[in-house]
Design a protein around this motif. Structure first.
Motif, mmCIF file in Angstrom:
data_model
loop_
_atom_site.group_PDB
_atom_site.id
_atom_site.type_symbol
_atom_site.label_atom_id
_atom_site.label_comp_id
_atom_site.label_asym_id
_atom_site.label_seq_id
_atom_site.Cartn_x
_atom_site.Cartn_y
_atom_site.Cartn_z
ATOM 1 N N LYS A 111 0.906 -1.245 0.023
ATOM 2 C CA LYS A 111 0.035 -0.016 -0.055
ATOM 3 C C LYS A 111 0.840 1.297 -0.026
ATOM 4 C CE LYS A 111 -3.421 -2.297 2.906
ATOM 5 N NZ LYS A 111 -4.301 -1.783 4.073
ATOM 6 N N LYS A 112 2.056 0.951 0.144
ATOM 7 C CA LYS A 112 2.857 2.189 0.161
ATOM 8 C C LYS A 112 3.917 2.532 -1.036
ATOM 9 C CE LYS A 112 5.104 3.313 4.182
ATOM 10 N NZ LYS A 112 5.893 3.273 5.331
ATOM 11 N N GLU B 100 -4.240 7.421 2.679
ATOM 12 C CA GLU B 100 -4.076 7.259 4.022
ATOM 13 C C GLU B 100 -3.086 8.215 4.748
ATOM 14 O OE1 GLU B 100 -3.116 3.820 7.513
ATOM 15 O OE2 GLU B 100 -3.802 3.255 5.520
ATOM 16 N N PHE C 287 6.809 9.372 0.684
ATOM 17 C CA PHE C 287 6.011 8.011 0.839
ATOM 18 C C PHE C 287 4.635 8.452 0.825
ATOM 19 C CE2 PHE C 287 10.080 7.156 2.749
ATOM 20 C CZ PHE C 287 10.435 6.030 2.323
ATOM 21 N N THR D 157 0.987 6.300 1.283
ATOM 22 C CA THR D 157 0.275 5.240 1.635
ATOM 23 C C THR D 157 -1.138 5.136 1.659
ATOM 24 O OG1 THR D 157 1.843 4.977 3.590
ATOM 25 C CG2 THR D 157 -0.027 3.560 3.732
ATOM 26 N N TYR D 158 -1.648 4.291 0.628
ATOM 27 C CA TYR D 158 -3.054 4.359 0.466
ATOM 28 C C TYR D 158 -3.912 3.256 1.388
ATOM 29 C CZ TYR D 158 -2.189 6.424 -3.924
ATOM 30 O OH TYR D 158 -1.936 7.517 -4.755
ATOM 31 N N TYR E 92 -4.755 -1.573 -1.913
ATOM 32 C CA TYR E 92 -3.604 -2.069 -2.726
ATOM 33 C C TYR E 92 -4.015 -1.643 -4.093
ATOM 34 C CZ TYR E 92 -3.227 -5.192 1.280
ATOM 35 O OH TYR E 92 -3.179 -5.897 2.356
ATOM 36 N N THR F 209 5.285 -2.649 3.706
ATOM 37 C CA THR F 209 4.003 -2.735 3.492
ATOM 38 C C THR F 209 3.153 -1.464 4.476
ATOM 39 O OG1 THR F 209 4.078 -4.294 5.286
ATOM 40 C CG2 THR F 209 3.650 -5.138 3.061
#
Length: 84
Positions: free
Chosen positions: A13-14, A40, A58, A60-61, A64, A84
């Motif tokens: 997710k990152k 996120e 970075f 992050t969501y 995925y 992750t």
């Protein structure tokens, strides 16, 4: 799980974002990367002593799928995926 090459699948997710300009803010990154999915968190990495951007960050969501979209369009899988 990260697989390299065409049709790769992932559970990441990152996204690592390199080569950002010194004046890029977390807000700029969130605005840009939110077009791919719900963000996120965003972090622009700074030098601990000077507080200046180190030129990377970075994103992050929550899911995925956005990572797959991004890496399919704007970078190679090896460069994009980080943890992750």
């Amino acid at each position: 799980m990260v697989q390299d090459g065409p049709g790769a699948t992932t559970k990441v997710k990152k996204v690592f974002v390199g080569g950002i300009s010194p004046d890029t803010t977390e807000e700029h990154m969130e605005e840009y990367f939110s077009r791919y999915g719900r963000v996120e968190s965003v972090s622009v990495i700074t030098d601990k002593e000077t507080g200046k951007s180190r030129g990377f960050g970075f994103v992050t969501y929550f899911d995925y799928d956005p990572v797959d979209k991004i890496c399919g369009r704007i970078c190679s899988i090896r460069i994009c995926y980080f943890g992750t």
